[in-house]
Scaffold this active site. Structure first.
Site, PDB file in Angstrom:
ATOM      1  N   ASN A  53      -5.361  37.849  17.198  1.00  0.00           N
ATOM      2  CA  ASN A  53      -4.768  37.970  18.534  1.00  0.00           C
ATOM      3  C   ASN A  53      -5.675  38.807  19.438  1.00  0.00           C
ATOM      4  O   ASN A  53      -6.851  38.422  19.580  1.00  0.00           O
ATOM      5  CB  ASN A  53      -3.274  38.327  18.536  1.00  0.00           C
ATOM      6  CG  ASN A  53      -2.837  39.599  17.878  1.00  0.00           C
ATOM      7  OD1 ASN A  53      -3.037  39.786  16.696  1.00  0.00           O
ATOM      8  ND2 ASN A  53      -2.197  40.474  18.615  1.00  0.00           N
ATOM      9  N   ASP A  54      -5.250  39.881  20.013  1.00  0.00           N
ATOM     10  CA  ASP A  54      -5.982  40.503  21.129  1.00  0.00           C
ATOM     11  C   ASP A  54      -7.447  40.863  20.842  1.00  0.00           C
ATOM     12  O   ASP A  54      -7.759  41.360  19.756  1.00  0.00           O
ATOM     13  CB  ASP A  54      -5.322  41.838  21.512  1.00  0.00           C
ATOM     14  CG  ASP A  54      -3.826  41.753  21.613  1.00  0.00           C
ATOM     15  OD1 ASP A  54      -3.272  40.661  21.555  1.00  0.00           O
ATOM     16  OD2 ASP A  54      -3.204  42.825  21.753  1.00  0.00           O
ATOM     17  N   ARG A 181       2.348  51.563  23.374  1.00  0.00           N
ATOM     18  CA  ARG A 181       1.175  51.096  22.622  1.00  0.00           C
ATOM     19  C   ARG A 181       0.058  50.587  23.515  1.00  0.00           C
ATOM     20  O   ARG A 181       0.265  50.252  24.667  1.00  0.00           O
ATOM     21  CB  ARG A 181       1.565  50.008  21.632  1.00  0.00           C
ATOM     22  CG  ARG A 181       2.145  48.762  22.256  1.00  0.00           C
ATOM     23  CD  ARG A 181       2.425  47.720  21.168  1.00  0.00           C
ATOM     24  NE  ARG A 181       3.021  46.520  21.697  1.00  0.00           N
ATOM     25  CZ  ARG A 181       4.323  46.338  21.875  1.00  0.00           C
ATOM     26  NH1 ARG A 181       5.168  47.307  21.572  1.00  0.00           N
ATOM     27  NH2 ARG A 181       4.784  45.207  22.374  1.00  0.00           N
ATOM     28  N   ASP A 182      -1.107  50.483  22.904  1.00  0.00           N
ATOM     29  CA  ASP A 182      -2.328  49.918  23.493  1.00  0.00           C
ATOM     30  C   ASP A 182      -2.969  50.955  24.427  1.00  0.00           C
ATOM     31  O   ASP A 182      -2.266  51.607  25.192  1.00  0.00           O
ATOM     32  CB  ASP A 182      -2.059  48.605  24.232  1.00  0.00           C
ATOM     33  CG  ASP A 182      -1.271  47.626  23.359  1.00  0.00           C
ATOM     34  OD1 ASP A 182      -1.384  47.748  22.118  1.00  0.00           O
ATOM     35  OD2 ASP A 182      -0.534  46.794  23.899  1.00  0.00           O
TER      36      ASP A 182
HETATM   37  C1  FRU Z   1      -0.370  42.165  22.376  1.00  0.00           C
HETATM   38  C2  FRU Z   1       0.077  43.059  21.227  1.00  0.00           C
HETATM   39  C3  FRU Z   1      -0.204  44.506  21.512  1.00  0.00           C
HETATM   40  C4  FRU Z   1      -0.247  45.111  20.141  1.00  0.00           C
HETATM   41  C5  FRU Z   1      -0.889  44.008  19.343  1.00  0.00           C
HETATM   42  C6  FRU Z   1      -0.379  43.899  17.929  1.00  0.00           C
HETATM   43  O1  FRU Z   1      -0.555  40.853  21.969  1.00  0.00           O
HETATM   44  O2  FRU Z   1       1.461  42.870  20.964  1.00  0.00           O
HETATM   45  O3  FRU Z   1       0.740  45.113  22.360  1.00  0.00           O
HETATM   46  O4  FRU Z   1      -0.986  46.288  20.065  1.00  0.00           O
HETATM   47  O5  FRU Z   1      -0.638  42.802  20.036  1.00  0.00           O
HETATM   48  O6  FRU Z   1      -1.108  42.946  17.216  1.00  0.00           O
END
Ligand code: FRU
Length: 506
Positions: A53-54, A181-182
């Site tokens: 993912n990210d 988060r993040d």
């Molecule tokens: C965004 C997210 C973030 C988190 C991550 C977890 O897609 O939900 O907020 O840190 O992915 O994989």
């Protein structure tokens, strides 16, 4: 299905030690095993197999471009997230590096190393990311073991923020004590700054600001820099990022469905919005940016899947990153987005060159699943101009990209795939009318289709044809004449050294 799955798991098992792929060869073997899949991107940053993912920790370090990403080595689904890692010398050719971050069984990142950023702390590459532990989301700090950025030493002082802010009260859910988060870190006015994504209890998504002096384990809470309207902007903001574009700042946030940007002024912990819009109108999420040594901002997003989980299990991989986009202000102070100039290095063979005029007719342009197309289009008196990609010989599968008189660009996925597990929903965006021709750049790469219109409007879509010959490309005008002042089409090469699949055109 089960047989396929077991054989993939058995093959991949040898490539792992303690849950981490052994070495670069093991990773490239995993990548090669998927190389027959025509839906796999060839020149985008994708996981060697399994889940992505990210984008995370994007950094131009010691002459190399490092891209990390949310990665589950265990399979093509979101669970126990690690940081995968890819490196490039030229932004075009990539190689897999061993997994860079792994959850520590007794640490604050026990259940996952979630999204975060990388930055230069006085010559030391440093990352701040979110550790998942039970129902908590905890800020974690680590420093690079060496210049290769292959390994990270986790700080013993993590979590570096342990108390949640009291005002405003943060939103909690059944799963989380609070959404918190993040991380996006930058240095300004003699202090470190970081944003954390969150949402307020009875309101919208928000980006919380913390600052620190030299000690990156000692953060002071400053408050939200901006809180959104829950109806329009979403109740929770993930992956906030604030970029200095010179005259203005760009803040973008991801709200589970879309990536909204705000362009405006930032001072003393407050963001004043002048304009807002969507960074991309399609399958593009949680972007993050890299400041290159020559001062550009390059942004990558996660192109999520538009097919269901069983299709992702069958494929053995899920998710890919977008191409790097250069983000800047244009002469009128508006947001400009265009593909990084280096991508021209991928061009291998020209499939078409020169303008065309079409009156209620269609013209074939060639075949391919790894394509760049650039066109300058005037609708004249036509109702519609379309570029059709991924059309099968029998015409049953096809994906038209339509530019219509009401100033919209649409990707019509009704007939993209015979597989019912893929979405048929169209993706559409309005493109402000222009006096000149519409400038459209399209990148097709397996199942990824990225569109840039007038260097401003972006639309990323995922499509999954099933026919082996669904690689035909054509253009057409309907309801009159359209002039395509210039039309250039190239077949593009692969970004991965170990990718053995030959170029896709016939
Ligand atoms: C965004 C997210 C973030 C988190 C991550 C977890 O897609 O939900 O907020 O840190 O992915 O994989």
């Amino acid at each position: 299905l089960l047989e396929n799955l077991l054989s993939t798991l058995a093959a991949d098992a040898g490539a792992f030690v303690d849950g981490r792929p052994k070495d670069a060869d093991a990773l490239s073997a995993m990548r090669s095993r998927l190389s027959d899949d025509p839906n796999r991107p060839q020149y985008h940053v994708s996981p060697p197999a399994n889940w992505l993912n990210d984008p995370n920790g994007l950094i131009h370090w010691d002459g190399q471009f490092h891209v990390f990403y949310q990665y589950n080595p265990g399979g093509p689904y979101h669970d126990t997230i690690h940081w995968g890692h890819a490196v490039s010398d030229d932004l075009v050719h990539w190689r897999d590096e061993p997994v860079a971050l792994t959850p520590s069984p007794d640490g604050p990142d026990r259940d996952g190393c979630w999204s975060g950023c990388a930055f230069d702390n006085d010559g030391e590459a440093t990352i701040l990311y979110t550790g998942g532990r039970g129902d908590e989301q905890l800020p974690c700090l680590a420093t690079a073991a060496d210049q290769s950025l292959r390994g990270w030493e986790k700080s013993s002082a993590t979590p570096v923020i342990s108390d949640l802010p009291e005002a405003p009260p943060l939103r909690s859910t059944d799963d989380w004590v609070a959404e918190f988060r993040d991380h996006n870190v930058w240095y300004e006015n003699g202090r470190w700054h970081q944003l954390i994504g969150s949402g307020v209890e009875s309101g919208g998504g928000t980006a919380l600001l913390y600052t620190a002096g030299d000690d990156l384990t000692d953060w002071r809470y400053e408050g939200p820099i901006l809180t959104g309207d829950p109806e329009r902007d979403g109740a929770m903001w993930e992956c906030p990022e604030l970029l200095d574009l010179g005259e203005k700042r760009l803040l973008h946030i991801s709200n589970y469905e879309e990536v909204r940007y705000y362009l405006g002024e930032y001072a003393d912990g407050e963001f004043d919005v002048e304009t807002t819009g969507l960074l991309d109108h399609g399958d593009f999420y949680a972007p993050q940016s890299m400041r290159t040594d020559d001062g550009r901002w390059l942004t990558w997003g996660w192109c999520w899947e538009a097919r269901d989980e069983s299709a992702q299990w069958d494929a053995g991989w899920s998710g890919t990153l977008s191409l790097p986009r250069r983000v800047e202000l244009d002469d009128d102070g508006r947001l400009r987005q265009r593909p990084a100039a280096e991508l021209a290095e991928l061009r291998e063979r020209r499939l078409h060159e020169g303008g065309v005029e079409l009156t209620d007719e269609r013209r074939e342009l060639g075949r391919g699943r790894s394509i760049e197309l650039r066109a300058e289009i005037r609708l004249e008196d036509a109702d519609e101009f379309s570029i059709t990609v991924c059309e099968s010989a029998d015409g049953d599968e096809r994906t038209p990209i339509r530019y219509t008189r009401d100033s919209h660009v649409e990707v019509d996925r009704t007939e993209s795939s015979a597989d019912p597990r893929s979405t048929k929903a169209p993706e559409r965006m309005s493109v402000s009318p222009v006096d000149g021709p519409l400038e459209l750049t399209a990148y097709l790469d397996g199942s990824v289709l990225e569109l840039f219109v007038n260097e401003r409007h972006c639309l990323t879509t995922r499509i999954y044809p099933t026919a082996a010959d669904a690689d035909r490309l054509s253009v057409a005008a309907t309801g009159g004449t359209a002039t395509v002042e210039s039309l250039d089409v190239w077949e593009l090469g692969s970004a991965w050294e170990h990718d053995e699949r030959a170029a896709s055109a016939v």
